[in-house]
Design a protein around this motif. Sequence first.
Motif: not given
Lengths: 354, 354
Positions: A46, A50, A217, A245-247, B50, B54, B216-218, B245
């Motif tokens: 992640x 980021x 997540x 999402x990308x992460x 992060x 999580x 990319x994060x939505x 998330x």
Amino acid sequence: MSRFWSDLVKNLTPYVPGEQPKVDNLIKLNTNENPYAPSPKVLQAIAAANGERLKLYPDPNALELKQAIAEYYGVEVNQVFVGNGSDEVLAHAFQGLLKHSKPLLYPDISYSFYPTYCKLYGINQEMIPLRADFSIDVEDFIRPNGGIIFPNPNAPTGKLLALKDIEKLLKKNTGSVVVVDEAYIDFGGETAIKLVNKYDNLLVTQSFSKSRSLAGLRVGCAVGHPVLIEALERVKNSFNSYPMDLLAIKGGVAALQDKDYFNKTCQAIIDTRKTTTEGLEALGFEVVASAANFVFAKHPDKDAAAIFQALREHAIVVRYFNKPRINQHLRITIGTDAEMQALLDALAKILPTV
Amino acid sequence: MSRFWSDLVKNLTPYVPGEQPKVDNLIKLNTNENPYAPSPKVLQAIAAANGERLKLYPDPNALELKQAIAEYYGVEVNQVFVGNGSDEVLAHAFQGLLKHSKPLLYPDISYSFYPTYCKLYGINQEMIPLRADFSIDVEDFIRPNGGIIFPNPNAPTGKLLALKDIEKLLKKNTGSVVVVDEAYIDFGGETAIKLVNKYDNLLVTQSFSKSRSLAGLRVGCAVGHPVLIEALERVKNSFNSYPMDLLAIKGGVAALQDKDYFNKTCQAIIDTRKTTTEGLEALGFEVVASAANFVFAKHPDKDAAAIFQALREHAIVVRYFNKPRINQHLRITIGTDAEMQALLDALAKILPTV
């Protein structure tokens, strides 16, 4: 209620998730989260993602994650669907595969989101009572239906249905989709994914929230015949092109790759489940044999709601369902050994008082 | 097609998003992403979140993000809804607020996901033709309807409808919900959120994908009367308890807080849009006056599909819609000055050859 609401909204019964208390120093055993942190490799993945790349849309197909899942389970990429948590995956399955004129069948004691999905999508449903010991009798599901769904292990009971029983059901029920919701499978069960190449009507859903410590997540998946996956893709692509999402994609991939960490943390929970079960039994509880990261326990002499309340006063939160057949049970997530010892200590104090 | 599919799935027409090419060194001007990285404060906020947290579910209500949005726009928290990208927010609005017996109205040239949602939810719809210059005549929307939706600025035209025209529509259309889809509002428009306390049937949706560089994060949201928000919450809580998330919540909050970065990057895009428009006009293109982070351009003598193909061969991707009324236009995202100069240089080479 408002004249602006669609008729559907007026009739919904939204799902109420377990509380996410905003209190510190609480022992949180109510929503089946993993007591262990995500794999360090997940956090590294992640962190690596980021950056500037977040300005771009993620891959709408989340191919990298699908490939990792396909490789993990030895299936093809077109047998894999991914979504924003397994609840989203289940929602699409209800809308795309489980809505037919005949009723959808699921156990009367089961994941309480299922009836909510049925209302959301107008699905005709029929609840099949579990046996008195909370086990599923697959023979009871051999009846006209438009689909079958059950969690395995079941929630909130933790009870496992053996793979041979699932296969028995699949052999007799060939006309509709059978969804096996394996949110908790990694804590002692055997995945039905090994049957997907044999039965074209089997869809298996899984979650990264429990055994992979990634509830925060939002990653879930489904594995099945490509034609079933295509139905989910059609719904997904009519709802949200980019649910992952990308992460989440990168973190999900890393979680699958770090098998050592996964095995170690799952085993720790299985071990703690054993000592917790023994401790609860020593306090007089009857504990359902669990293959999940929680136990379902009942005290023969003490009221479950009263225990639930008293535990809360000791800053320990478990889950209580005020529902027929289970309103004398508590569902207790397996935490660390220290957390479970604190629970047992608190119960020892509480039980004489309730 | 399969007997396992619900009738719905058989009839869906899934949305096809702009390509996310997996080729390096491409100039990507096809999905209206922001050419600038997310705010460094966003990346810091994600990095800070992060970690071990999580393992826990995120706040199902994403209160922290709702509060940040409420504060940003000077509304109450119960006037704010958040979702996994504005496409998810729109989907819930279609299902919960725009499905009625009378038809939903939207412009014939508009976001091409709208008809897909209508199919997904079985919504009766009626497309209202834009004027020849692609402007919306609000008088055309004054007719029996179960809801109205349009992007503002409109996509793929970039054309802005003035707030006073939106207010005119709201005054005359009091019996159904009007959704103003403001995915591109920050590039030169004035948000209709300032009208939500005056009109109880106005819902404004926004996206963090464009002006906040977070595709990319939505992250997406809606602002409106609490009763409209409640409808969205009921749908959301019947679909997925935790669509946002933890990292998206934290990143979204930080994006709203870094107003300097936001203003600076939006202004850069507005400036580049001006020079790009001038450059395209110098090459003979007719460019629709845009208030978005893209321009919609047509060459009077050259075929749009041919230009699109030739640009691709120069490693530049723009968006071409093979649809009535707009199949001679190209939608070109505004990138950096350098990217747009590369586009203009490529076009200067290409135009004599197509």
